[in-house]
Scaffold this motif. Structure first.
Motif, mmCIF file in Angstrom:
data_model
loop_
_atom_site.group_PDB
_atom_site.id
_atom_site.type_symbol
_atom_site.label_atom_id
_atom_site.label_comp_id
_atom_site.label_asym_id
_atom_site.label_seq_id
_atom_site.Cartn_x
_atom_site.Cartn_y
_atom_site.Cartn_z
ATOM 1 N N ILE A 106 0.670 -40.142 74.436
ATOM 2 C CA ILE A 106 -0.298 -39.906 73.372
ATOM 3 C C ILE A 106 -1.499 -39.203 73.998
ATOM 4 O O ILE A 106 -1.936 -39.582 75.092
ATOM 5 N N PRO A 107 -2.041 -38.165 73.354
ATOM 6 C CA PRO A 107 -3.205 -37.482 73.935
ATOM 7 C C PRO A 107 -4.309 -38.468 74.297
ATOM 8 O O PRO A 107 -4.635 -39.360 73.514
ATOM 9 N N LEU A 108 -4.850 -38.307 75.491
ATOM 10 C CA LEU A 108 -5.838 -39.265 75.974
ATOM 11 C C LEU A 108 -7.101 -39.254 75.125
ATOM 12 O O LEU A 108 -7.741 -40.296 74.951
ATOM 13 N N PHE A 109 -7.485 -38.098 74.568
ATOM 14 C CA PHE A 109 -8.706 -38.082 73.768
ATOM 15 C C PHE A 109 -8.544 -38.924 72.499
ATOM 16 O O PHE A 109 -9.520 -39.438 71.959
ATOM 17 N N VAL A 110 -7.291 -39.080 72.021
ATOM 18 C CA VAL A 110 -7.046 -39.954 70.867
ATOM 19 C C VAL A 110 -7.312 -41.405 71.245
ATOM 20 O O VAL A 110 -7.996 -42.140 70.525
ATOM 21 N N LEU A 111 -6.787 -41.831 72.393
ATOM 22 C CA LEU A 111 -6.998 -43.208 72.841
ATOM 23 C C LEU A 111 -8.479 -43.474 73.111
ATOM 24 O O LEU A 111 -9.004 -44.534 72.743
ATOM 25 N N ARG A 112 -9.157 -42.533 73.732
ATOM 26 C CA ARG A 112 -10.580 -42.715 74.036
ATOM 27 C C ARG A 112 -11.399 -42.786 72.756
ATOM 28 O O ARG A 112 -12.352 -43.557 72.663
ATOM 29 N N ARG A 113 -11.033 -41.985 71.756
ATOM 30 C CA ARG A 113 -11.752 -42.001 70.486
ATOM 31 C C ARG A 113 -11.566 -43.333 69.764
ATOM 32 O O ARG A 113 -12.518 -43.928 69.264
ATOM 33 N N LEU A 114 -10.330 -43.816 69.717
ATOM 34 C CA LEU A 114 -10.055 -45.095 69.061
ATOM 35 C C LEU A 114 -10.736 -46.247 69.801
ATOM 36 O O LEU A 114 -11.227 -47.196 69.188
ATOM 37 N N PHE A 115 -10.759 -46.151 71.118
ATOM 38 C CA PHE A 115 -11.443 -47.182 71.912
ATOM 39 C C PHE A 115 -12.936 -47.193 71.594
ATOM 40 O O PHE A 115 -13.541 -48.254 71.414
ATOM 41 N N ALA A 116 -13.530 -46.013 71.505
ATOM 42 C CA ALA A 116 -14.968 -45.919 71.222
ATOM 43 C C ALA A 116 -15.295 -46.470 69.839
ATOM 44 O O ALA A 116 -16.356 -47.080 69.639
ATOM 45 N N GLY A 149 -13.814 -39.325 88.511
ATOM 46 C CA GLY A 149 -15.066 -38.870 87.918
ATOM 47 C C GLY A 149 -14.874 -38.528 86.455
ATOM 48 O O GLY A 149 -13.777 -38.215 86.003
ATOM 49 N N ILE A 150 -15.946 -38.587 85.687
ATOM 50 C CA ILE A 150 -15.871 -38.277 84.261
ATOM 51 C C ILE A 150 -15.400 -36.848 84.036
ATOM 52 O O ILE A 150 -14.688 -36.552 83.081
ATOM 53 N N ASP A 151 -15.754 -35.934 84.949
ATOM 54 C CA ASP A 151 -15.320 -34.550 84.787
ATOM 55 C C ASP A 151 -13.806 -34.437 84.882
ATOM 56 O O ASP A 151 -13.167 -33.694 84.133
ATOM 57 N N ARG A 152 -13.200 -35.183 85.795
ATOM 58 C CA ARG A 152 -11.737 -35.171 85.903
ATOM 59 C C ARG A 152 -11.107 -35.888 84.716
ATOM 60 O O ARG A 152 -10.017 -35.517 84.265
ATOM 61 N N LEU A 153 -11.776 -36.912 84.204
ATOM 62 C CA LEU A 153 -11.260 -37.642 83.055
ATOM 63 C C LEU A 153 -11.172 -36.738 81.839
ATOM 64 O O LEU A 153 -10.214 -36.801 81.061
ATOM 65 N N ASP A 154 -12.160 -35.874 81.661
ATOM 66 C CA ASP A 154 -12.168 -34.968 80.517
ATOM 67 C C ASP A 154 -11.025 -33.959 80.577
ATOM 68 O O ASP A 154 -10.599 -33.436 79.549
ATOM 69 N N ASP A 155 -10.532 -33.681 81.774
ATOM 70 C CA ASP A 155 -9.443 -32.716 81.930
ATOM 71 C C ASP A 155 -8.066 -33.375 81.935
ATOM 72 O O ASP A 155 -7.051 -32.685 82.090
ATOM 73 N N THR A 156 -8.021 -34.687 81.781
ATOM 74 C CA THR A 156 -6.751 -35.411 81.835
ATOM 75 C C THR A 156 -6.098 -35.432 80.457
ATOM 76 O O THR A 156 -6.716 -35.874 79.491
ATOM 77 N N PRO A 157 -4.858 -34.961 80.328
ATOM 78 C CA PRO A 157 -4.265 -34.798 78.996
ATOM 79 C C PRO A 157 -3.779 -36.082 78.342
ATOM 80 O O PRO A 157 -3.830 -36.216 77.125
ATOM 81 N N HIS A 158 -3.310 -37.036 79.148
ATOM 82 C CA HIS A 158 -2.711 -38.231 78.565
ATOM 83 C C HIS A 158 -2.714 -39.364 79.583
ATOM 84 O O HIS A 158 -3.271 -39.226 80.689
ATOM 85 N N LEU A 159 -2.102 -40.492 79.220
ATOM 86 C CA LEU A 159 -2.145 -41.683 80.057
ATOM 87 C C LEU A 159 -1.436 -41.471 81.390
ATOM 88 O O LEU A 159 -1.910 -41.924 82.441
ATOM 89 N N GLY A 161 -1.182 -38.690 82.938
ATOM 90 C CA GLY A 161 -2.105 -37.882 83.726
ATOM 91 C C GLY A 161 -3.233 -38.705 84.307
ATOM 92 O O GLY A 161 -3.699 -38.451 85.420
ATOM 93 N N LEU A 162 -3.681 -39.715 83.559
ATOM 94 C CA LEU A 162 -4.737 -40.600 84.050
ATOM 95 C C LEU A 162 -4.263 -41.380 85.271
ATOM 96 O O LEU A 162 -4.978 -41.504 86.264
ATOM 97 N N VAL A 163 -3.049 -41.913 85.198
ATOM 98 C CA VAL A 163 -2.476 -42.647 86.330
ATOM 99 C C VAL A 163 -2.331 -41.726 87.533
ATOM 100 O O VAL A 163 -2.664 -42.097 88.667
ATOM 101 N N TYR A 164 -1.842 -40.518 87.304
ATOM 102 C CA TYR A 164 -1.687 -39.563 88.398
ATOM 103 C C TYR A 164 -3.040 -39.227 89.033
ATOM 104 O O TYR A 164 -3.175 -39.174 90.254
ATOM 105 N N THR A 165 -4.046 -39.006 88.184
ATOM 106 C CA THR A 165 -5.381 -38.668 88.670
ATOM 107 C C THR A 165 -5.960 -39.789 89.531
ATOM 108 O O THR A 165 -6.659 -39.532 90.518
ATOM 109 N N ALA A 166 -5.656 -41.039 89.164
ATOM 110 C CA ALA A 166 -6.150 -42.178 89.937
ATOM 111 C C ALA A 166 -5.440 -42.306 91.280
ATOM 112 O O ALA A 166 -6.052 -42.691 92.282
ATOM 113 N N LEU A 167 -4.165 -41.984 91.323
ATOM 114 C CA LEU A 167 -3.377 -42.153 92.544
ATOM 115 C C LEU A 167 -3.493 -40.974 93.497
ATOM 116 O O LEU A 167 -3.407 -41.129 94.712
ATOM 117 N N VAL A 168 -3.683 -39.783 92.947
ATOM 118 C CA VAL A 168 -3.678 -38.570 93.766
ATOM 119 C C VAL A 168 -4.993 -37.816 93.582
ATOM 120 O O VAL A 168 -5.112 -36.995 92.663
#
Length: 359
Positions: A106-116, A149-159, A161-168
């Motif tokens: 699911i697109p990460l911006f959808v999850l972040r929006r619903l969370f907010a 970082g928040i800048d990398r979070l904004d470029d992350t497409p989905h969950l 991608g978030l896991v990958y960004t955290a690990l690598v």
């Protein structure tokens, strides 16, 4: 599964004092990135905007509620936090595996929006990252979130991608060096026979941080369980679409080192592999299968220099190291000493019989 999604949704609506999901559907429809979300799904073009937004709300809130309940047991579940769904045996690892499937994103911006839209007063955007990553385990530990970082979070497409960004974390590309595939390193058992020693790297190293120095190959510990193969395959799928190759290169190194159960056994005895599959053959098969359909670019290989150093060492192994290994393997235990002496004696008798035939 659908009944649990609806149940979680109702519990969440009660907590935020909403009677329906109408406000959340409108919020997603009015989200600037909503057309982008539609393009993330092929089948979405067959749905109208309202149906698509409703689907996103139902599945998105189910995931967010899972993240919150997992992190804050006792605060969000009924019966004093005794969540019957999460407490089903092996339910959490199954859900975690399914959530990271490339086709389930699911697109990460959808999850972040619903969370907010449903966040508590004490929650922030950073809390969403912590809650989401806290649901997933890798290498026997919770996935770290402090380095994102928040800048990398904004470029992350989905969950995924978030896991990958955290690990690598972001790392510069290696120099472009032309390399032939025949220059691969040998298997773990063969390298040990040539004098290479294997050590478990420090606990704070990333899983792919493999180093070679003065005859010692240091490899971070890898915990292998039922979800490891699926986890790596999803990371590889993400790299294929995002043009990264850190994980692919790591898997290629492990595939070179592991060709049989004997190689797995050696790495396990050195503390490099923790095998929760309880079968070394399964581990070797896992690495060989993951890499069978994955190609890597030898010209941009992260471990080019390491391969060169290992191969150079193997071509110039000091004799004293070979003798030291001979002593370790054959003279380290009394039983080995006796066996070696008997073998030498039999060899001498055989030679003597050939020289002085007995008539």
């Amino acid at each position: 599964m659908e009944k649990f999604k609806i149940h979680y949704l109702q519990v969440l609506l009660d907590r935020v004092k909403e009677k329906s999901i109408a406000r959340f559907i409108e919020a997603l429809k009015n989200e600037k990135g909503e057309p982008q979300a539609l393009h993330c799904y092929i089948d979405a073009f067959r749905m109208d905007v309202d149906s698509f937004a409703e689907c996103m709300v139902l599945n998105g809130f189910f995931m967010i509620e899972l993240f919150r309940r997992n992190m804050n047991r006792g605060e969000y579940g009924e019966d004093e936090g005794n969540d019957a769904f999460l407490n089903i045996r092996l339910m959490k690892p199954r859900l975690a595996r399914d959530m990271l499937l490339f086709e389930n994103q699911i697109p990460l911006f959808v999850l972040r929006r619903l969370f907010a839209l449903t966040e508590e007063k004490s929650e922030t955007d950073r809390d969403f990252v912590e809650l989401a990553l806290g649901f997933f385990d890798f290498n026997g530990e919770r996935i770290p979130h402090d380095e994102i970082g928040i800048d990398r979070l904004d470029d992350t497409p989905h969950l995924l991608g978030l896991v990958y960004t955290a690990l690598v974390p972001e790392t510069p590309e290696p120099p472009n060096n032309r390399r032939e595939l025949s220059e691969s390193i040998r298997t773990a058992v063969t390298l040990e026979n040539l004098g290479v020693m294997f050590h478990e790297a420090q606990e704070n190293e990333a899983f792919y941080d493999i180093r070679f120095s003065e005859g010692v190959l240091s490899i971070p510990r890898l915990v292998i369980n039922d979800n490891t193969e699926s986890f790596f395959r999803n990371l590889v799928a993400y790299e294929h679409h995002s043009h990264h190759h850190r994980v692919v290169d790591y898997l290629h190194v492990m595939d070179c080192l592991i060709k049989s159960s004997k190689d797995v056994e050696l790495l396990r005895q050195c503390g490099i592999i923790e095998n929760k599959l309880w079968n070394d053959v399964k581990v070797s098969t896992m690495f060989n299968h993951i890499c069978s359909d994955v190609s890597f670019d030898p010209n941009k290989f992260f471990y080019n220099q390491m391969f060169d150093d290992v191969n150079k060492f193997c071509k110039n192994v000091p004799w004293k190291m070979r003798i030291a290994k001979l002593r370790k393997d054959y003279l380290g235990k009394p039983s080995s000493v006796v066996s070696s002496m008997v073998a030498v004696l039999l060899l001498l008798l055989t030679i003597a019989q050939l020289i002085f035939p007995i008539f």
